[in-house]
Scaffold this motif. Sequence first.
Motif, short mmCIF file in Angstrom:
data_model
loop_
_atom_site.label_atom_id
_atom_site.label_comp_id
_atom_site.label_asym_id
_atom_site.label_seq_id
_atom_site.Cartn_x
_atom_site.Cartn_y
_atom_site.Cartn_z
N ILE A 110 1.01 -0.90 0.14
CA ILE A 110 0.04 -0.64 0.01
C ILE A 110 1.03 1.11 -0.23
O ILE A 110 0.65 2.19 -0.76
CB ILE A 110 -0.71 -0.27 1.57
N ARG A 111 1.83 1.47 0.85
CA ARG A 111 2.68 2.66 1.13
C ARG A 111 3.26 1.98 -0.35
O ARG A 111 4.10 3.69 -1.18
CB ARG A 111 4.21 2.05 1.94
N ALA A 112 3.83 1.43 -1.28
CA ALA A 112 4.72 1.85 -2.25
C ALA A 112 3.49 2.36 -3.39
O ALA A 112 4.29 3.67 -4.12
CB ALA A 112 5.25 0.29 -2.74
N ALA A 113 2.08 1.85 -3.19
CA ALA A 113 1.46 2.17 -4.17
C ALA A 113 1.33 3.04 -4.75
O ALA A 113 0.53 4.24 -4.98
CB ALA A 113 -0.08 1.54 -4.16
N THR A 116 0.80 17.15 14.57
CA THR A 116 0.16 17.36 14.76
C THR A 116 -0.65 15.68 14.36
O THR A 116 -1.76 15.44 15.35
CB THR A 116 -0.90 18.14 13.21
N ALA A 117 -0.38 14.71 13.87
CA ALA A 117 -0.53 13.80 13.71
C ALA A 117 0.23 12.50 15.05
O ALA A 117 -0.79 12.11 15.52
CB ALA A 117 1.00 13.53 12.44
N TYR A 130 0.18 13.83 17.85
CA TYR A 130 -1.37 14.36 18.92
C TYR A 130 -2.58 14.07 18.91
O TYR A 130 -3.24 13.47 19.49
CB TYR A 130 -1.43 15.73 18.79
N TYR A 131 -2.35 13.57 17.71
CA TYR A 131 -4.05 13.32 17.47
C TYR A 131 -4.70 12.25 16.50
O TYR A 131 -5.13 11.77 17.35
CB TYR A 131 -4.76 14.11 15.60
N GLY A 132 -3.43 11.81 16.24
CA GLY A 132 -3.11 10.26 15.99
C GLY A 132 -4.51 9.66 15.64
O GLY A 132 -5.23 11.25 14.39
N GLY A 133 -5.01 8.77 15.01
CA GLY A 133 -6.08 7.87 14.36
C GLY A 133 -5.33 8.54 12.72
O GLY A 133 -4.79 8.34 11.92
N ARG A 134 -7.15 8.51 12.17
CA ARG A 134 -6.83 8.65 11.28
C ARG A 134 -5.73 10.31 10.27
O ARG A 134 -5.42 10.22 9.45
CB ARG A 134 -8.48 9.36 10.59
N ARG A 179 1.07 9.17 5.86
CA ARG A 179 1.58 8.36 4.82
C ARG A 179 1.79 9.45 3.57
O ARG A 179 2.78 9.24 2.04
CB ARG A 179 0.43 8.38 3.57
N LEU A 180 2.08 10.90 3.71
CA LEU A 180 2.60 11.94 3.25
C LEU A 180 4.15 11.93 3.90
O LEU A 180 4.64 12.56 2.92
CB LEU A 180 1.76 13.18 2.79
N THR A 181 4.17 11.57 4.51
CA THR A 181 5.61 11.44 5.10
C THR A 181 6.12 10.96 4.23
O THR A 181 7.49 11.13 4.12
CB THR A 181 5.45 11.52 6.67
N ASP A 182 5.73 9.86 4.11
CA ASP A 182 6.38 8.21 3.47
C ASP A 182 6.51 8.86 2.46
O ASP A 182 8.10 9.19 2.24
CB ASP A 182 6.08 7.12 3.47
#
Lengths: 335, 332, 310
Positions: free
Chosen positions: B18-21, C115-116, C118-122, C129-132
Amino acid sequence: MTNLSQDKASLLEVDGLSVEYRLKGVSLRAIDRVSFALQAGEAVGLVGESGSGKTTTAMAIAGLLSPNARVSGGQVRYRGNLLPIDNDAAMRPHRWTETSVVFQGAMNALNPVHRIIKQIAEPCILKLGMSRAEATARARELLELVGIPTDRGTAYPHELSGGMRQRVMIAMALACRPSIIIGDEPTTALDVITQAQILKLLGKLRSQLNLALILITHDLSVVAESCDRVMIMYAGRIVEDGTVAEIFAKPKHPYTRLLIESIPNPASGIRIIRPIPGDPPNLMNRPSGCAFHPRCPSATGVCTTEVPSLEKFGWGRVACHLHRSSQEGRVAVHA
Amino acid sequence: MAGNAQEGRTSRIGNVLIRAAITLSMVATLNFVLFRVIPGDPAALLLGGARMSVSAERIEAQRQNWGLDRPLFPDQILDYLSATLHGDLGYSFKFRGRLVSDLIWERLPATIALVGLAQLIAMLCGVMLGLYAGWRRGGAVDRIAMGASLALYSTPSFWLAMVLVVIFSTALGWFPGYGIYSPGASIGSTDKILDYLRHLALPVAAVALGLIGQYVVVARAAMSDVVTEDYMVTARAKGLTNGQMLMRHAFRNAMLPLVTLITLNLGYVVAGAITVEAVFAWPGIGGLTVEALNARDYPVLQGIFLLLGVSIVAANLLADLAYGILDPRIRQ
Amino acid sequence: MSESIVRYSSRSRARAIKSFLSNLLGHAGAQLGLLCLVFFLVLSAVPNILVGPLETVATATGDFLVPPSSQHLLGTDEVGRDVLNLVVHGARISLTIALLATVISLVVGTTVGITAGYYGGRVDVWLMRLTDFFFVMPSFVLALVITPVVLEVMGRGREILGFRPSLFVILVVIGITSWAFVARIVRSQTLSLKERTFIDRARVVGSSNLSIMVRHILPNLVPQIAANGALVVAGAIYVETSLSFLGLGDPLQPSWGTLLSLAQRAGAASTGAWWYLGAPGLCALAVSLSFVLVGNALDDTFNPRQRVIP
């Protein structure tokens, strides 16, 4: 020096052992003139708070001092022979074949990337020159001995529970048939039931294999269950040494007494745990005289100025000015 | 138990995929968006480059032909994605009429040779040196290796390349300073390989030296962490020699984080290689990048970006899988 | 360490800062790095006083590609400009770009991370994912495609905040593409801080989420942010130098990377004009190394890892 058993040769004799750590140019004495003897098959508990020097004492005996530690005095004899405890390479043949250590298996003492059977068999191959097949067979025997189904041998450490890992540590320690096992807080991270099982296992193996056991712990109740003798350490010195029965019945050193009182004892009806008042001693800034005097309820003037020496007292030994009636007037030599 | 383990493994790989996608789709989206925000009509740009005028009818015809008259979303982006998936990266501005994919394909071998060889040398030298430095922390090797590595780590690799050219090509004349083959007479095949290797020497050295700096630093850190682990004390207590402790217990544990770090590094390796290729006029992706930048050849630039994105994501996938094999804690 | 920063008493804070500084300055690397940074900061603060205004083709004072001499301590470039003059002015450009890019990167990284965490969750999942994405894609590679496009959109010409547009674009692009690892570190620290009692206490007395993040969590993250900030600067210098080398810089405000690009185009390496390429490269190396050394020393000081006594 004081020796409990001059009549017969001891398995291990520690005589006036002092160890210092170098810390940013400052030298810090972790243990100070520690002397005791250990007989074959005997179980001794080494009890104290963290920083009391109990671990340093044990590691020094095993020749496992860290590189910034230095043996500044004393010696250790094993079966009458001097042990080169401050020489890493010279100690190597002695390690595991004569003295092995049971670390806290619940921690990271087992290598996470190797199967446990391989880790148990490793010293058999490297130290005893067994073939891989012989070593594996020996490892299976050992697993059985500590009560782990042999088919679990292919497991990795993380796949086992804390108690199981501790059993693996014990099996590993037995691999080369040593005479002494040092247990470094072997039950600390375990729950009470598992703790009892491990202690029972250690006791069983000890009598079965005639092992001498040095059990390092901060928990006097552990010692009560599994040792013949206790040595209480405080600020790098042994302050009291005696049989378990004697020490629990009649503790002589005030520190020992407070330690015993701090054990919660449901049977006695006392529910409140009484922690020892005051802070553990700072080795950088050791109190004058008896290191315990700032926390001692019965300290007198002499306690603040003179270091009490460890003297024979009854069946054991004690280092306290309150118990020096016979040697009144003798002044402890302070280095 | 076994079922759970299987499930855990599947979900881990699922997560990795998923991460890769997500990363890939963001690369594609960025490519699409960037290409559209450039002022000027893409059809006009493609037909004439940025600086030529083309008749309005031809542009209109081409717009319809390429579907540029349809809405951006979803029609055009879907077209773009489907074309990209089919390996169609469009046409170059600069090299008129040439397919971007062909251009990249032509240049790829030279970059793979450069990056591959440099990476190999850097891993062998850098990782080994770093592991040793971490093992003997505070020793002479450690101090020297660490000092040199931090300096190399902070040096832009293209500058290192220029320095190497000044010393080994211009001053000493040992190696050629640019190109991939010596110009001139046709020569035998073995000589040609030797000539190629001589041209490869300095670019590889420039890329590899920068990498060695990084790998020494990370390998040393990984090893220093391992050295303080409890199982190393256990190994010492078992009476193992230093060599046995290093090879049997420290090495593999220290390699675990390195697998990820080194693969994650691929993007930086290629980035360094791009500038080094520019110094040596090495006819690889880096050379192509510089040409595309200078000519503002956006399709080629986008194609290169996509290629880099895909390789980085692929490398990460590989790292995740390799880690799973090396570390039993993950494998479970 | 962080506990001492939690307590706000100014005296204990002063003591903590004092002991921190003495620890930091105990590092030989940090001393060297700080000394070097001060030197370059002075250079970039007053370049006109030190070497006069930036020389151009029209105001060039020397012959072409002259080796170092008493007149031109670092020689001249291919149009006769004094390399020392160019390098000192380049210090200002390079350092400003790197520092401003770092500020952007730290602000974005810290905001996303807090933010990520502290709020956690979604919120956490999507931000991470953006950070990744930004974590796996090197800043340099992203900047390589984004910069020319943005430049094309904006058009070259007017200055922004005293920067030529290409430099401004470069510093913004570096800033918004190099925050990912800051965000990761900040997030993991926030996660552990969130569990601490003083955060609960703040929540109980009715502090808003924003005020908890800014007043209670942020101050505790300062050590990590500082140590990593120094490394971000080193990275920013690397990216800026590389981008400029590939011709994305601005010849009218030449940074060290642009100077190296000019040197490369003038064939400095193949003609043996070592002074022309040596000076800007060494400066970039020295500054970047200094930041790495200071960053490492900060990290060591804040997170003493080595146990001295087992």
